[in-house]
Design an enzyme around this catalytic site. Structure first.
Site, PDB file in Angstrom:
ATOM      1  CG  ASN A  88     -42.458  46.250  10.090  1.00 18.40           C
ATOM      2  OD1 ASN A  88     -42.327  47.540  10.224  1.00 18.40           O
ATOM      3  ND2 ASN A  88     -42.175  45.336  10.907  1.00 18.40           N
ATOM      4  CD  GLU A  89     -48.950  45.536   5.523  1.00 19.30           C
ATOM      5  OE1 GLU A  89     -48.275  44.654   4.898  1.00 19.30           O
ATOM      6  OE2 GLU A  89     -50.230  45.306   5.995  1.00 19.30           O
ATOM      7  N   PRO A  90     -45.178  46.108   2.601  1.00 16.87           N
ATOM      8  CG  PRO A  90     -45.601  44.720   0.932  1.00 16.87           C
ATOM      9  CD  PRO A  90     -46.020  45.458   2.135  1.00 16.87           C
TER      10      PRO A  90
END
Length: 658
Positions: free
Chosen positions: A182-184
């Site tokens: 879950n990336e920025p």
């Protein structure tokens, strides 16, 4: 715990309510931390504690006749946790028959038998060594056709819900704050999905894949919402490279820019850190600002240098008001006016600076970092890779040689996996042409070249280099190391190529150190009987080559320390190309002139296979010589900012006492 209490929107509101600086009661330490955080001396102790918690949960569920549903992570952080669980299974009879596990993520597209696959990782690290039924562990499928991914992700979450949800979720954290993948930018209510990986994530994985261009651009990840629905969450972080993002997640606001910050209001979460990963937390970085401290010499030096840096004032210009305004009034109360404190710290820093890293003969060494005697020392530099010596301490290396010491370099590993395939082919091609040019019959060399071209043309991710190709790559790097030694001025016979067995797997994943590795180091120390040892002291990754190489050195020193010659041996630790020691830690700083900086650069250039297209570039696009120069100039600038002499560059060391 009901499901409503784990609702993402509820969690976000709770995090906002908790976003205050607080103490439990009057007289208690102030805390800036919004997530319960435990700090351990090292990652091994921390991992053992987490493994014990997981084992206790498994056993408790067994007593209750219930399955234990675990959410599992990959990467370097949980490796020691899994190793401990395997050991508990084999030695204590810990059974995994009641365990059902769901992994967080998998690269897309990714075959399960690839050496980069998380399926393979989990089997090698855990599943193949315990009695968990094959039908009880689940990982995202990296081969699902694109048109089916959405439905597949929904079904993956449904499987978790069907067994009652996750009892325990183990997490790591990315350098950008991602949990799972879950990336920025990921929202708190994000579900399981296919995601495009952030550049920094791909750059961090480039080492494992042998180059950024080989790292997949997408992955399937468990979403933030199902992660937050776990009844218990434990996040692991090791090493100083995670320190900044950990501080943001623990002390900063809840923000999609740091997805780990979503964990702030989870009702049962813990961050488990080693000291390096915790180094940016307020209670570690400036402990005097949260509670009373013992003002010993190290704490005073740390506080005064921090104050000087924060206010951008030289140490000798700091005032009583500066101390009082920045939480250091207790120090003044204990030692009086700041004048004497400032002078004391200034002098300590001044005494770390020396142009004589091997000691200056016939000089008063009372305030010098190294002994004057013996005047000519035997020096042993341990270099984990074939270029760490010149990159990390090239200026000091040159000074030791120029000042007449007997310098040896021990190249601990071959470094073969850091050589690009085309470099290896170019090297083999040269040998074939050389033989032809001088009429040397060598059908073996021609065959190696032909076979190598064919192998590299058709190789798959699941394959590792052939022994011949690995040998060629190692030979290439050995030649570069010899060229550096000649350039610096030591005899080639003083270059020792140890080829430690733990490294020779052909992949980034290395074996644990064994008796053979330790014995190689022990025998070399016995042979040389050094007065000085230099070794790499950057341990950001507990499973990285530098740390494993140091573990072997430490074990060998433990065996040798009682021998008579070791009474005269001092050990100095240097850092790698990425980071430097904190100023208050430095015990020896070796200055370099502009000409010496240039000569060090030329020495680094001897490693042509590591120039331009570096295989393991990481998330730093600079070449190694650029990283080294900027770091060395930064150290010199820091001394200058604190009010000490101005130099072009400096290399810094910390003494390790055994």
């Amino acid at each position: 715990m009901d499901q409503q209490s784990l609702n993402p929107e509820t969690i976000l509101m709770q995090a906002a309510d908790n976003a205050i600086v607080s103490g439990e009661s009057v007289g208690q330490p102030i805390t800036y931390e919004k997530i319960p955080t435990q700090i351990f001396a090292d990652s091994k102790d921390a991992s053992n504690a987490v493994a014990q918690e997981i084992a206790d949960l498994i056993r408790q569920k067994q007593k209750e006749g219930k399955p234990c549903v675990l959410g599992l992570a990959t990467g370097s952080s949980p490796k020691t946790v899994y190793a401990k669980l395997v050991k508990m299974h084999k030695e204590e009879g810990l059974s995994f028959k009641n365990v059902i596990s769901f992994n967080l993520d998998e690269y897309y597209q990714m075959e399960p038998d690839s050496i980069h696959s998380y399926h393979r990782f989990m089997k090698e690290q855990l599943f193949d060594h315990v009695d968990i039924p094959k039908e009880n562990y689940f990982l995202p499928d990296g081969t699902i056709p694109a048109a089916m991914v959405r439905d597949y992700c929904t079904s993956y979450e449904n499987k978790i819900n069907a067994v009652g949800g996750l009892d325990f979720q183990l997490l790591g954290i990315g350098g950008n704050g991602h949990i799972g993948f879950n990336e920025p930018g990921s929202l708190i209510n994000a579900r399981t999905r296919l995601i495009t990986l952030d550049h920094s994530t791909r750059a961090a994985a480039a080492m494992e894949f042998g180059g950024l261009h080989k790292v997949p651009r997408k992955a399937i990840t468990l979403g933030v919402a199902p992660i937050l629905s776990a009844r218990r969450i434990v996040l692991l972080a090791w090493g100083e490279r995670k320190a900044s993002v950990i501080r943001g997640a623990v002390e900063g606001p809840v923000t999609e820019r740091n997805p780990a910050s979503y964990l702030q209001a989870h009702p049962d979460v813990s961050f488990i850190l080693d000291e390096s990963a915790a180094s940016e937390l307020t209670r570690v970085k400036t402990p005097w600002s949260v509670d009373s401290v013992v003002w010993d010499n190290k704490m005073i030096k740390k506080a005064v240098t921090h104050l000087s840096q924060s206010l951008k004032k030289p140490i000798l210009k700091l005032t009583d008001k500066d101390y009082n305004d920045n939480g250091m009034s207790d120090l003044l109360a204990q030692y009086g006016a700041c004048y004497e404190i400032n002078i004391n710290v200034f002098n300590q820093l001044q005494h770390t600076i020396t142009g004589w890293p091997g000691g200056k003969a016939n000089a008063d060494d009372t305030n010098r970092p190294e002994r004057a005697q013996p005047a000519k020392k035997r020096v042993l530099i341990f270099s984990p890779h074939p270029d760490d010596d010149i990159i990390s301490m090239g200026g000091t290396f040159q000074r030791l040689v120029d000042q007449g010491h007997e310098v040896h370099v021990a190249y601990q590993t071959s470094g073969n996996i850091a050589v690009a395939d085309d470099e290896a082919l170019r090297f083999i091609d040269f040998v074939v042409d050389f033989n032809k040019e001088f009429g040397i019959e060598s059908p073996e060399a021609t065959k190696i070249f032909t076979d190598a071209k064919e192998f590299l043309k058709h190789t798959k991710d699941s394959e590792i280099d052939t022994p011949e190709i690995r040998h060629v790559k190692g030979t290439l790097r050995r030649g570069e190391a010899k060229a550096t030694c000649r350039f610096v001025g030591i005899p080639v016979e003083n270059a020792h190529f140890l080829n430690m067995p733990f490294y020779e797997t052909g992949t980034v994943q290395k074996n644990p150190i064994g008796e053979a590795d330790i014995k190689i180091i022990e025998n070399l120390i016995e042979e040389i009987k050094p007065h000085q040892i230099y070794a790499a002291g950057d341990f950001a990754d507990p499973h990285g080559t530098h740390k494993v190489c140091w573990d072997a050195i430490e074990a060998a020193l433990g065996r040798s320390k009682h021998k008579n010659f070791m009474k005269d041996c001092w050990v100095w630790l240097y850092r790698g190309a990425w980071a430097e020691w904190d100023i208050y830690e430095i015990e020896m700083a070796v200055p370099m002139s502009p000409d010496q900086v240039l000569k060090k650069r030329q020495g680094i250039f001897k490693h042509q296979s590591q120039k331009d297209g570096v295989v393991f570039q990481g998330d730093d696009s600079r070449e190694f010589w650029q990283r080294a120069e900027e770091r060395n100039r930064g150290t010199a600038q820091l001394y200058d900012d604190l009010g000490l002499a101005e130099y072009e560059a400096m290399e810094a060391f910390v003494r390790w006492k055994f």
